[in-house]
Design a protein around this motif. Structure first.
Motif, PDB file in Angstrom:
ATOM      1  N   VAL A  38       0.867  -1.169   0.000  1.00 42.70           N
ATOM      2  CA  VAL A  38       0.000   0.000   0.000  1.00 42.70           C
ATOM      3  C   VAL A  38       0.908   1.223   0.000  1.00 42.70           C
ATOM      4  N   MET A  39       0.593   2.204  -0.829  1.00 41.41           N
ATOM      5  CA  MET A  39       1.353   3.447  -0.898  1.00 41.41           C
ATOM      6  C   MET A  39       0.399   4.614  -0.738  1.00 41.41           C
ATOM      7  N   PHE A  40       0.750   5.545   0.155  1.00 41.83           N
ATOM      8  CA  PHE A  40      -0.046   6.753   0.364  1.00 41.83           C
ATOM      9  C   PHE A  40       0.826   7.945  -0.008  1.00 41.83           C
ATOM     10  N   PHE A  41       0.398   8.716  -1.009  1.00 47.02           N
ATOM     11  CA  PHE A  41       1.186   9.818  -1.550  1.00 47.02           C
ATOM     12  C   PHE A  41       0.863  11.108  -0.802  1.00 47.02           C
ATOM     13  N   MET A  42       1.936  11.763  -0.330  1.00 45.15           N
ATOM     14  CA  MET A  42       1.792  12.935   0.533  1.00 45.15           C
ATOM     15  C   MET A  42       2.193  14.239  -0.139  1.00 45.15           C
ATOM     16  N   ILE A  64      -2.646   3.852  -3.173  1.00 42.72           N
ATOM     17  CA  ILE A  64      -2.562   2.779  -4.166  1.00 42.72           C
ATOM     18  C   ILE A  64      -2.359   1.452  -3.449  1.00 42.72           C
ATOM     19  N   TYR A  65      -3.091   0.443  -3.877  1.00 42.76           N
ATOM     20  CA  TYR A  65      -2.859  -0.931  -3.422  1.00 42.76           C
ATOM     21  C   TYR A  65      -2.277  -1.706  -4.598  1.00 42.76           C
ATOM     22  N   ASN A  66      -1.168  -2.414  -4.363  1.00 35.22           N
ATOM     23  CA  ASN A  66      -0.585  -3.263  -5.396  1.00 35.22           C
ATOM     24  C   ASN A  66      -0.502  -4.691  -4.864  1.00 35.22           C
ATOM     25  N   PRO A  67      -1.220  -5.628  -5.493  1.00 38.48           N
ATOM     26  CA  PRO A  67      -1.225  -7.016  -5.010  1.00 38.48           C
ATOM     27  C   PRO A  67       0.070  -7.747  -5.368  1.00 38.48           C
ATOM     28  N   TRP A  86       5.106   3.832   2.278  1.00 36.56           N
ATOM     29  CA  TRP A  86       4.872   2.490   1.761  1.00 36.56           C
ATOM     30  C   TRP A  86       4.711   1.524   2.921  1.00 36.56           C
ATOM     31  N   ILE A  87       3.862   0.533   2.716  1.00 30.05           N
ATOM     32  CA  ILE A  87       3.642  -0.520   3.715  1.00 30.05           C
ATOM     33  C   ILE A  87       3.629  -1.855   2.973  1.00 30.05           C
ATOM     34  N   TYR A  88       4.422  -2.811   3.446  1.00 34.08           N
ATOM     35  CA  TYR A  88       4.454  -4.162   2.892  1.00 34.08           C
ATOM     36  C   TYR A  88       3.932  -5.154   3.910  1.00 34.08           C
ATOM     37  N   SER A  89       3.242  -6.165   3.420  1.00 32.73           N
ATOM     38  CA  SER A  89       2.867  -7.306   4.247  1.00 32.73           C
ATOM     39  C   SER A  89       2.833  -8.538   3.361  1.00 32.73           C
ATOM     40  N   PRO A  90       3.567  -9.603   3.701  1.00 32.26           N
ATOM     41  CA  PRO A  90       4.536  -9.654   4.784  1.00 32.26           C
ATOM     42  C   PRO A  90       5.742  -8.786   4.445  1.00 32.26           C
TER      43      PRO A  90
END
Length: 97
Positions: A38-42, A64-67, A86-90
């Motif tokens: 997931v990316m959040f643009f600031m 933005i969500y990128n699978p 940016w957030i990654y999981s896992p």
């Protein structure tokens, strides 16, 4: 340039950081095999390109969500720094220390 904290801080499945891409720069096309992102643009303006053809305009407030498995890149098309969280999981292997 990536200013993300590289320590796990106790999370088992998440990693988070901030990226700054300068005018005319880009995050080259890449794919995360297992990770959701997931990316959040600031700040700034740009475009998110997925699978080589799908383009999404970027500006402050866009999320933005990128699978997993989807190739993507980020291009700064503006005249100021394109800054996003940016957030990654896992977590990516490089985030596990």
């Amino acid at each position: 340039m990536d200013f993300g904290v590289r320590e796990n801080r106790g999370s088992q499945n998440l990693a988070m950081g901030v990226n700054e891409t300068y005018p005319g720069g880009m995050v080259p096309e890449h794919t995360h095999d297992k990770e959701e992102e997931v990316m959040f643009f600031m700040a700034g303006r740009g475009k998110f390109v997925s699978e080589g053809t799908k383009e999404i305009p970027l500006e402050p407030g866009v999320c933005i969500y990128n699978p997993p498995g989807k190739p993507h890149k980020i291009i700064n098309t503006g005249d100021e720094i394109l800054r996003f969280v940016w957030i990654y999981s896992p977590q990516l292997p490089s985030h596990r220390k």
